[in-house]
Enzyme design. Structure first.
Site, PDB file in Angstrom:
ATOM      1  N   PHE A 105       0.224  -1.398   0.201  1.00 19.89           N
ATOM      2  CA  PHE A 105       0.574   0.053  -0.051  1.00 19.89           C
ATOM      3  C   PHE A 105       0.392   1.697  -0.281  1.00 19.89           C
ATOM      4  O   PHE A 105       0.955   2.399   0.731  1.00 19.89           O
ATOM      5  CB  PHE A 105      -0.865  -0.587   1.141  1.00 19.89           C
ATOM      6  CG  PHE A 105      -1.058  -1.366   0.839  1.00 19.89           C
ATOM      7  CD1 PHE A 105      -2.347  -2.171   0.224  1.00 19.89           C
ATOM      8  CD2 PHE A 105      -1.357  -1.996   2.646  1.00 19.89           C
ATOM      9  CE1 PHE A 105      -2.634  -3.224   1.073  1.00 19.89           C
ATOM     10  CE2 PHE A 105      -1.308  -3.271   2.928  1.00 19.89           C
ATOM     11  CZ  PHE A 105      -2.519  -4.324   2.270  1.00 19.89           C
ATOM     12  N   CYS A 106       1.849   1.134  -0.547  1.00 19.25           N
ATOM     13  CA  CYS A 106       3.030   2.395  -0.848  1.00 19.25           C
ATOM     14  C   CYS A 106       3.059   3.009   0.488  1.00 19.25           C
ATOM     15  O   CYS A 106       3.730   3.941   0.686  1.00 19.25           O
ATOM     16  CB  CYS A 106       2.359   3.548  -1.765  1.00 19.25           C
ATOM     17  SG  CYS A 106       1.467   2.735  -3.676  1.00 19.25           S
ATOM     18  N   ASN A 107       3.319   1.658   1.801  1.00 18.42           N
ATOM     19  CA  ASN A 107       3.481   2.200   2.471  1.00 18.42           C
ATOM     20  C   ASN A 107       4.824   1.068   3.392  1.00 18.42           C
ATOM     21  O   ASN A 107       4.360   0.033   3.995  1.00 18.42           O
ATOM     22  CB  ASN A 107       2.211   2.470   4.172  1.00 18.42           C
ATOM     23  CG  ASN A 107       2.927   3.247   5.106  1.00 18.42           C
ATOM     24  OD1 ASN A 107       3.798   2.554   5.949  1.00 18.42           O
ATOM     25  ND2 ASN A 107       1.949   3.094   5.849  1.00 18.42           N
TER      26      ASN A 107
END
Ligand SMILES: Cc1ncc(COP(=O)(O)O)c(C=O)c1O
Length: 506
Positions: free
Chosen positions: A411-413
């Site tokens: 999730f791009c995290n």
């Protein structure tokens, strides 16, 4: 709204119509305040009918909110009944556009309780807002950037601006297993601001990985100790009220499609007026200058938001922002919050209770197991009866076959997954040596294959149109993975020599 006026009638129908009446009745008994949100079922029927028309269970509101049919209708009417031109000129077509853009700006400031104290800069998305801060903040060799290990990559990326300017960069770590901020380590980091220098602290109001809501009182605590504060509110504001009269971050980033689905392509940077002078734009463009010459190579930037809005604004879409905010107001952000909280709590309980026939747990949840200081996001991985990780991409595929839309990956995290699985700097260094063209999916495969670790996971998130049936369908789907093994659900294999993924033996 007719559908809301008739909520009482529809409420009864909704209770009767549910195919899982007993479970729903138990749920209502356990979460009585869910009843105060039943008007959202009527709203779903009236405005989001496309979901039930296709039996679609949408569970990715953190990826993107869904729009109501009436938002698009109203926007279409607006565009089709008047001539709108490029703004900031005196023609009728231009003046009308300027009025719509400025109306939207006022509506945004009012929504966030920020009128008079903040400036709203329209951007393409939350990332555009964050990039403004990164490139305009006065990082220097004496200053610092403090990030939390729980941050979207669009915040992590600001470290490259800080690095370029020679600023010190630090990460405040997370606790395991709850993946909250380590209060003591954060306190120590906040105590270390360089006196008199530009120190920026950036954190998300809500984690887009775990759903953890980080305490907003950190903002004042950090400011008292010499930090400017960037609050990334992108994952928070679709299900939470954010009042900038109660808390005063210097910079706030949001994307409107996450709040109400439509339009895409518009976000906002809210800058506290008292902090606006700290941002220095590294260039100028059409639309951002009061004065520019070729001969003298001089320019004077426009004050306020105009100095940040490069070129022609996305004025058609900006005109739809006010419509979206009105829609969110009529649904009630507090009702959305309550509903999402009830569904999240029920889902957590059900998932934690899932067991294989041999008694072993089927699911691992990332983050807290209750809804205390936690929003409507549940991130998990599934395991087989022997405790082997099930490939989340295959789980996503199986969910898709049942018309369930969820999200997988990191999730791009990357921080929370790394913390939860104990992925080390060495793991990353080894992977980069093996494959200099490393991509995130390959990295995830490598660490899963060799160390049984997974920095990637499956994310389910609730929002404005979520209902009990959505949560129930997901629980039924999760239950269908009971006693499945990696082989029975279809395995993705991995060629360790070439560090390449081979799907289903192909
Ligand atoms: C917490 C958070 N910050 C920033 C972003 C970036 O938003 P956008 O892709 O709309 O720029 C996202 C998107 O998922 C997010 O969840």
């Amino acid at each position: 709204m007719q559908n809301l006026v008739e909520a009482g009638q529809t409420r009864q129908q909704t209770v009767n119509k549910t195919p899982h009446a007993d479970t729903y009745a138990e749920f209502l008994e356990r979460y009585p305040h869910y009843r105060s949100t039943l008007h959202l079922d009527a709203l779903r029927a009236a405005e989001y009918g496309r979901l039930d028309a296709h039996g679609h269970v949408y569970l990715d509101y953190t990826g993107a909110g869904l729009h109501a049919a009436s938002q698009v209708r109203q926007h279409g009417d607006l565009l089709n009944t008047q001539a709108l031109g490029n703004p900031h000129s005196a023609s009728p077509a231009s003046s009308r556009t300027t009025a719509l853009v400025e109306g939207a700006r006022r509506a945004v400031l009012e929504w966030f309780d920020a009128a008079g104290d903040y400036t709203a800069v329209f951007t393409a998305n939350a990332t555009g807002a964050l990039k403004h801060v990164g490139e305009s903040y006065p990082f220097s060799a004496t200053g610092q950037l403090l990030l939390t290990a729980d941050n979207h990559n669009s915040v992590n990326g600001i470290r490259e601006f800080a690095r370029e300017a020679g600023a010190a960069i630090a990460y405040a770590p997370l606790t395991v297993p709850e993946l909250r901020l380590d209060a003591q380590a954060l306190d120590e980091a906040l105590d270390s601001a360089t006196p008199g220098a530009a120190n920026l602290f950036a954190f998300p109001a809500q984690s887009n990985f775990t759903g953890v809501t980080h305490p907003l009182d950190l903002i004042a605590r950090a400011q008292e100790r010499g930090w400017d504060v960037l609050l990334d509110a992108a994952a928070y504001v679709s299900t939470n009220r954010l009042s900038l009269r109660q808390t005063h971050p210097d910079f706030v980033s949001v994307s409107f499609y996450k709040m109400f689905g439509y339009p895409t392509g518009v976000g906002c940077l809210l800058v506290r007026n008292a902090a606006l002078h700290k941002l220095h734009r590294p260039w100028f463009a059409g639309g951002t200058v009061n004065f520019a010459t070729v001969g003298g190579r001089r320019h004077i930037l426009s004050p306020g938001e105009a100095g940040f809005e490069d070129g022609t604004l996305n004025y058609f879409s900006i005109a739809a922002v006010e419509i979206g905010l009105r829609h969110l107001a009529s649904a009630g952000i507090d009702a959305i919050h309550s509903r999402v909280e009830c569904l999240t709590s029920w889902l957590l309980e059900r998932l934690v209770a899932l067991r294989h026939s041999n008694g072993r747990p089927m699911v691992r949840i990332y983050g807290p197991l209750t809804t205390t200081m936690r929003g409507g996001i549940v991130t998990m991985n599934f395991y087989d009866p022997d405790g082997h990780l099930l490939d989340y991409r295959r789980v996503e595929e199986l969910a898709g076959q049942q018309a369930i839309s969820l999200r997988t990956g990191c999730f791009c995290n990357p921080g929370p997954g790394e913390a939860a699985e104990g992925i080390t700097d060495e793991d990353v260094a080894v992977a980069l040596v093996r494959n200099p063209d490393l991509t995130l999916p390959l990295f995830l495969q490598m660490i899963a294959h060799e160390g049984g670790k997974s920095a990637g996971a499956i994310r389910v998130s609730f929002g404005i149109a979520s209902n009990f049936a959505d949560a129930h369908r997901f629980v039924e789907f999760a239950g269908s993975l009971r006693d499945q093994t990696r082989l029975t659900i279809g395995e993705t294999s991995f060629d360790i020599e070439s560090c390449r993924v081979i799907r289903d033996g192909s």
